[in-house]
Design an enzyme around this catalytic site. Structure first.
Site, PDB file in Angstrom:
ATOM      1  CD  GLN A 257      -2.535   7.324   1.295  1.00 22.23           C
ATOM      2  OE1 GLN A 257      -1.967   6.485   1.097  1.00 22.23           O
ATOM      3  NE2 GLN A 257      -2.929   7.795   2.217  1.00 22.23           N
ATOM      4  CG  HIS A 260      -6.580   7.676   3.717  1.00 27.04           C
ATOM      5  ND1 HIS A 260      -7.873   6.668   4.846  1.00 27.04           N
ATOM      6  CD2 HIS A 260      -6.333   7.022   3.172  1.00 27.04           C
ATOM      7  CE1 HIS A 260      -7.295   5.358   4.656  1.00 27.04           C
ATOM      8  NE2 HIS A 260      -6.180   5.328   3.896  1.00 27.04           N
ATOM      9  CD  GLU A 324       1.460   5.736   5.953  1.00 26.68           C
ATOM     10  OE1 GLU A 324       0.815   7.006   4.486  1.00 26.68           O
ATOM     11  OE2 GLU A 324       0.757   5.014   6.217  1.00 26.68           O
ATOM     12  CG  HIS A 325       1.503   3.922   2.230  1.00 24.57           C
ATOM     13  ND1 HIS A 325       0.682   4.694   2.744  1.00 24.57           N
ATOM     14  CD2 HIS A 325       0.868   2.050   2.488  1.00 24.57           C
ATOM     15  CE1 HIS A 325      -0.338   4.272   3.490  1.00 24.57           C
ATOM     16  NE2 HIS A 325       0.136   2.545   3.795  1.00 24.57           N
ATOM     17  CG  ASP A 358      -4.353   0.308   2.585  1.00 22.90           C
ATOM     18  OD1 ASP A 358      -2.680   0.683   3.142  1.00 22.90           O
ATOM     19  OD2 ASP A 358      -4.629   0.854   1.612  1.00 22.90           O
ATOM     20  CG  HIS A 417      33.504   1.906  35.918  1.00 17.62           C
ATOM     21  ND1 HIS A 417      33.005   3.152  36.738  1.00 17.62           N
ATOM     22  CD2 HIS A 417      32.924   1.486  35.158  1.00 17.62           C
ATOM     23  CE1 HIS A 417      31.565   2.711  35.718  1.00 17.62           C
ATOM     24  NE2 HIS A 417      31.804   2.451  35.060  1.00 17.62           N
TER      25      HIS A 417
END
Lengths: 429, 429
Positions: A257, A260, A324-325, A358, A417
């Site tokens: 991770q 990145h 996220e993960h 991934d 209506h």
């Protein structure tokens, strides 16, 4: 990595620990607005000129067709890997196919829901230093299964004007209909508004740098009438490790991770101070072998390890953090599952590295970041459809339901209506 | 209503016809930002003071519990109507319950998807001149079925501090957990950030005036980390009528949309000039009997009737327009269904007035407007969940899939991603 002991933290400190680094768009927003306005009003000319300026190449034509997979020059082992990933992603997303729903809510009142593919989608694939064919698969496969008629992939050309063969191969596999040789805010603007050569799309997907993210946010609240997949922020992982985890594997996952970029967010949650120490030592050791060592080191410097008392506390914190993960590094990973509420994608057990998901396990890697996993799902087949509801009343159905509608319309003071029902009931009496 | 002949229109004119009146937020945005900032930093005090200023009442406490349904003073016929609507909406949304998904994408690689309810949701129910209990049902029922633990209804108090009994009754039916006596941008800000007495929510639903809409847009792209249901604009209907339609009913349907307000959008699409003329005459006649005549007249003045050559052309235009509500006024309505791509909710046949779906057929009335039906679904049970994906590899699964991941990671230049696999494979060999 900074080490915290959960039970010693007060509510404010926990909140601070959950806070992600905010991306400051104020600085770049004027530039992005200017780019969007130029592409909106000048179309292809502006798009070409920005591409020349930012990517060093003037694409002409801007939009090219997709080659056949067999014509793309790529090694057999790469083709085989992409084929395998494609097959797994296809299988998992195909299983998400929505069925039609029909419910007779009361006699003579039938309600239905049917899926319709979004007619035109834009799939953004970042370029620059990295080549990201996996993103083409993650966005292209569900768009293909949904059957979106127009599927435009936008990606910046290399300086010589080429698109990487890995990208072309995955575009071919997923039946992309147009390749737009442009990136950045200018590509997002072209997708949102359309130009002479770029069809306007209804929804824009995919990751990108700050300019791309800012442009997606701006067009999604503009007169372009376009949706985006979700808010985007730096990628992140939270690892919950117990005594059955392997520090070498956990360190490798944290680093995959961290590599990145410097803004990646990495959190380790464990029940033993010894395990945390061992993992940090191992992380430092593995770090030495990485080409992206500098980025990873910076990311780790901003990251945290949290010592918890038990599994329940680990889950409380993880759900607050909403990663996220989420990796459950444990031989008993299944026992954690019911307690996992807020997470994008979860990796269970010691033999499931995040990189499997991934790339190729079958799940989607386009996931909510920055705490948005508490309210957003990752990209899925659903993201490429919208659901249309239908209702049909028989005369008897209207006789039964009509009075309910009349009373409610009256309660809301909406006389027309009410009349839309009353006039029909009069015909039926 | 202005009458157009479709075949005489060029592409630009059709585009103009599809363009909705843009709401200009520039004028109110500074005010809304100021309100959000005040509530974010000062909490309850700011919320109370804005409520006193805008609604003429200082709510203390701000948050009240929900009474039991039987304790709400309301006539039996109203209770029966709300009960009927509740039952139908419940039945249709209950049928949307997501199942868990399990796919073994290759031997030893299992991917799963499970739904998790959003933990805290804010349901905005407009107040002011209109009382809208139907909105409570449309948002409260799916939130109840999903089982969102915290379900806060925000609605401005009347000048005497009361909440209308119709609202309270529907809140009781749907098990709302908190009633926030506040409206406007200040209520949206309180839901987004939380205050001393208002729990922070993860997603905000519901219609509202320009201030509410602007506030929802702003907080959805802010550090509040909150989602909203969809972009909102004025309500709208498109009616496709053929020779089997009844002009009286069609006129009543057009008016039931037009009475919402001067900015409502109404479009009639028909194959016969005579039918259009007859319907417009009938519309003018019915208009006289409406208490909201002035609003309806203004809405109609901005509306269009479009003469088309055949059913196919009607559908082409309707899909371009992408209406929130689409009425197929025809005895052969079912034949149109496969051709309907872009619409929020569709009303089939001559006995299905839009008001049936607005209130009680079972479908949701919170729908995309302003052309967003081309890429957004209406609110559904799904809107109250997020989907979490899971994956688990066995050692054999990793042996099989690992090499694919290694090749792809290498292609993308992410060495740590590769090592997270390679280190595990080494242990297995």
């Amino acid at each position: 990595m900074k080490v915290f002991t959960y039970k010693n933290l007060n509510a404010e400190e926990i909140k601070a620990l959950c806070k992600r680094t905010a991306v400051d768009f104020d600085r770049i927003e004027p530039t992005v607005r200017e780019i969007i306005q130029a592409v909106k009003t000048q179309g292809d000319v502006a798009l070409q000129s920005y591409t020349q300026k930012f990517d060093g190449f003037l694409p002409d034509p801007l939009v090219i067709p997709v080659p056949a997979a067999e014509d793309v020059p790529l090694s057999e082992d790469k083709k085989a890997a992409f084929d395998r990933a494609f097959a797994n992603i296809y299988a998992f997303h195909m299983a998400q196919k929505p069925g039609d729903l029909v419910v007779e809510t009361m006699p003579g009142v039938v309600c239905r829901r049917e899926a319709r593919a979004v007619e035109a989608v834009g799939l953004y694939v970042p370029g620059g230093t990295a080549v990201l064919p996996s993103t083409v698969l993650m966005l292209g496969v569900p768009a293909m299964i949904a059957g979106c008629p127009t599927r435009i992939m936008a990606t910046p050309p290399q300086q010589d004007g080429a698109i990487a063969p890995e990208i072309l191969y995955c575009a071919a596999l997923t039946g992309i209909t147009h390749i737009l040789k442009a990136g950045g805010a200018q590509a997002v603007a072209a997708l949102a508004y359309g130009t002479e050569s770029v069809p306007k799309v209804h929804k824009i997907f995919g990751p990108g740098n700050q300019y791309v993210t800012c442009a997606k946010m701006l067009v999604s609240q503009s007169d372009a009438v376009v949706a985006i997949d979700m808010p985007a922020g730096p990628s992140e992982v939270l690892v919950i490790a117990d005594e059955t985890a392997n520090p070498e594997f956990v360190a490798a996952d944290l680093l995959s991770q961290a590599e990145h970029g410097a803004d990646s967010q990495v959190v380790l949650v464990a029940q033993s101070a010894g395990f945390i120490e061992e993992t940090l030592t191992e992380t430092e050791r593995q770090l030495q072998s990485l080409p992206r060592m500098e980025a990873a080191r910076k990311a780790l410097a901003n990251s945290s390890a949290v010592l918890v008392e038990d599994r329940a506390q680990a889950l409380v914190f993880s759900n607050l953090w909403a990663p996220e993960h989420l990796i459950i590094a444990s031989e008993n990973a299944a026992e954690y599952v019911p307690g996992i509420i807020n997470a994008g994608s979860v990796f269970l057990g010691n033999w499931t590295p995040e990189s499997a998901g991934d790339y190729a396990s079958g799940t989607n890697h386009t996931l909510p970041t920055s705490g948005y996993a508490a309210m957003y799902s990752g990209v899925s087949l659903d993201s490429f459809y919208k659901m249309v509801t239908f209702q049909e009343l028989t005369p008897d159905g209207l006789r039964e339901l009509g009075p309910t509608v009349e009373v409610m319309a009256q309660a809301e003071g909406l006389e027309a209506h009410r009349q839309a029902v009353s006039r029909r009931l009069r015909h039926l009496s």
